[in-house]
Motif scaffolding. Structure first.
Motif, short mmCIF file in Angstrom:
data_model
loop_
_atom_site.label_atom_id
_atom_site.label_comp_id
_atom_site.label_asym_id
_atom_site.label_seq_id
_atom_site.Cartn_x
_atom_site.Cartn_y
_atom_site.Cartn_z
N SER A 399 38.90 28.59 133.58
CA SER A 399 39.10 27.26 133.06
C SER A 399 40.16 27.24 131.96
N GLY A 400 40.67 28.43 131.60
CA GLY A 400 41.71 28.47 130.59
C GLY A 400 41.18 28.67 129.18
N GLU A 401 39.87 28.89 129.05
CA GLU A 401 39.33 29.18 127.73
C GLU A 401 39.58 30.64 127.38
N VAL A 402 39.59 30.92 126.08
CA VAL A 402 39.71 32.30 125.65
C VAL A 402 38.37 32.72 125.07
N ARG A 403 37.82 33.79 125.62
CA ARG A 403 36.46 34.22 125.27
C ARG A 403 36.48 35.42 124.33
N PRO A 404 35.42 35.54 123.51
CA PRO A 404 35.33 36.70 122.61
C PRO A 404 35.18 38.01 123.39
N VAL A 405 35.53 39.11 122.75
CA VAL A 405 35.47 40.40 123.42
C VAL A 405 34.58 41.36 122.61
N ALA A 406 34.17 42.43 123.27
CA ALA A 406 33.32 43.41 122.59
C ALA A 406 34.11 44.21 121.56
N HIS A 407 33.46 44.72 120.57
CA HIS A 407 34.05 45.60 119.54
C HIS A 407 35.22 44.97 118.82
N SER A 408 35.21 43.65 118.62
CA SER A 408 36.42 43.07 118.05
C SER A 408 36.66 43.54 116.61
N SER A 409 35.60 43.81 115.84
CA SER A 409 35.87 44.23 114.47
C SER A 409 36.52 45.60 114.42
N LEU A 410 36.10 46.50 115.32
CA LEU A 410 36.75 47.83 115.38
C LEU A 410 38.22 47.70 115.72
#
Ligand code: TYD
Ligand code: MG
Length: 455
Positions: A399-410
């Motif tokens: 749908s063109g959304e951008v989703r969060p990903v795992a380990h983003s703080s690292l």
């Protein structure tokens, strides 16, 4: 009494047949059916419910000695092993031919020998002269390790049985080993299994650490029976593109440590050099900002690695079918992203050739790279370079959304450590990281505005 029925069991898949066949009807492997020991009158009468020894149960929290690990002399190798070699452990080292398994093990063996370890290196593939030449090239010719060229497991174990067991035994490779207890040429399933069994038994009985080199087949499995992977304590895989410098040592199974640690090396003129900061390897040579280049913080196990994604778009004048070529990423995913960019942002790629490359021969399979790829594509299409100090992360949905990903703080922390100033990603995907500005891109529709705004 009726004659007991014969049964044939496949050594690969465990399938049962009533008659012997050359090919297992279940898994289609060849020459894997073996006859099961027939039921005798004695076994028919007795079951296993009596006559054994009673077991003494223990509690889980009973005190145990911490593992006495020995360093391989290569910090990256130790890291992949989960802290070093454990006495009595059996390790299977898999990898494509020419990737550097023998080099890595010779380096580790020499380092252990120099640190007063007793090391035996048995080469079944190369003559001792060849191994000596390699050692010379690596600058390790003075390491006091015991070298032999042999393929007979009986010879190896007879020799070792005479003295005190070594700390480390390297066998390169298990496919060249031969046990005379069993028929068949070296490299066959039964030979590989029998040889490995004897060597592992020796390691367990004496506390010697055993490293077996194993070849991999075309589909990436370690050649020989799957059961080899069950017999050893750890399975390591040495990977990389032969045409590129970097190598990754990954652990696929480890009874003494985590499996998500990796070691990174670079193959150089004097052997394998450790790369303690992998991002520097993949980001080298990025001075001028170029259109079509975006940096993505990938994850290798628990370690972030920054890689550069490069896109090139060539407009075609004629009506020829445009090419799409991808190196280091999934071409299906590229097609999906192009479709999303076309339908959600009104961009047109239909008359353009699209080339996508992950720099340094790195392979990405993480959907978190979607946003970086999309940014590289938009930047290439608009011929506008992205800010060189920005990283991109986020999964793009249809749908063109951008989703969060795992380990983003690292990932964000690694980028900040390497001097990146800003990160672009999904809404609420940003963590507070010092010295790194986080910006929500919203959806891919606003990505085009963002790319146009950067200069
Ligand atoms: P090798 O360890 O023999 O691979 P494997 O045992 O996995 O088959 O490594 C072979 C390649 O490594 C060979 O093509 C040459 C390269 N190499 C270097 O580039 N530098 C070196 O110092 C050494 C020893 C090998
Ligand atoms: Mg080799």
């Amino acid at each position: 009494m009726a004659k007991p029925k014969r049964r044939y069991i496949c050594t690969e898949c465990g399938g049962v047949s009533s008659r012997w066949q050359g090919q297992c009807p279940d898994c289609s492997e060849w020459n894997t059916l073996v006859e099961e020991a027939p039921e005798t009158k004695f076994t028919a009468k007795h079951d296993l419910s009596s006559g054994g020894r009673a077991l003494a149960f223990e509690s889980l929290d009973a005190p145990t000695k911490p593992l006495d690990r020995r360093s391989t002399g290569l910090a990256e190798f130790d890291r992949a092993l989960g802290g070093g070699l454990v006495p009595g452990c059996a390790i299977l080292m898999g990898g494509e031919p020419g990737i550097g398994k023998s080099t890595l093990l010779l380096q580790a063996a020499a380092a252990i020998a120099k640190a007063d370890g007793d090391v035996v290196y048995v080469s079944g593939e190369e003559a001792t002269g060849q191994v000596r030449m390699r050692a010379k090239r690596l600058g390790l010719a003075d390491a006091p390790l015991k070298l032999a060229a042999a393929t007979s497991v009986r010879d190896i174990l007879t020799t070792l049985g005479k003295g005190t067991p070594p700390d480390l035994l390297v066998v390169d490779s298990i496919q060249t080993m031969h046990s005379d207890m069993i028929d068949g040429a070296p490299g066959t399933v039964s030979q590989v299994r029998a040889s490995a069994f004897e060597l592992i038994r020796y390691a367990k009985e004496t506390g010697t650490c055993l490293v077996l080199v194993g070849h991999v087949t075309k589909d990436g499995n370690i050649a020989g029976p799957r059961v080899l992977e069950h017999m050893v304590d750890a399975v390591m895989s040495f990977e990389g593109e032969r045409s590129h410098q970097y190598r990754i040592l990954r652990s696929l199974k480890n009874r003494f440590g985590a499996v998500d640690e990796i070691g990174v090396f670079a193959m150089e003129g004097h052997g394998l050099a450790e790369v303690s900061n992998p991002s520097s390897l993949f980001l080298s040579g990025r001075e001028e900002p170029i259109a079509g280049s975006a940096v993505f913080p990938a994850m290798e196990g628990t370690r972030p690695v920054l890689v550069e994604i490069q896109a090139l778009i060539v407009r075609l004048q004629s009506g020829a079918t445009p090419r799409r070529a991808v190196v280091g990423w999934d071409s299906g995913r590229l097609a999906m992203l192009l479709a999303v960019l076309e339908s959600r942002c009104g961009l047109s790629f239909s008359t353009a050739e699209v080339y996508l490359n992950v720099a340094g021969g790195y392979r990405l399979s993480d959907p978190a790279a979607d946003l970086a790829v999309a940014a590289a594509l938009v930047s290439a299409l608009a011929d506008k370079p992205l800010a060189a100090d920005t990283i991109w992360l986020g999964e793009v949905s249809l749908s063109g959304e951008v989703r969060p990903v795992a380990h983003s703080s690292l990932r964000l922390r690694e980028a900040a450590k390497l001097g990146f100033k800003s990160a672009s990603g999904p809404v609420d995907g940003g963590q507070e990281v010092k010295k790194l500005r986080y910006t929500d891109v919203g959806g891919v529709a606003s990505l085009v505005d963002r790319v146009m705004a950067t200069a």
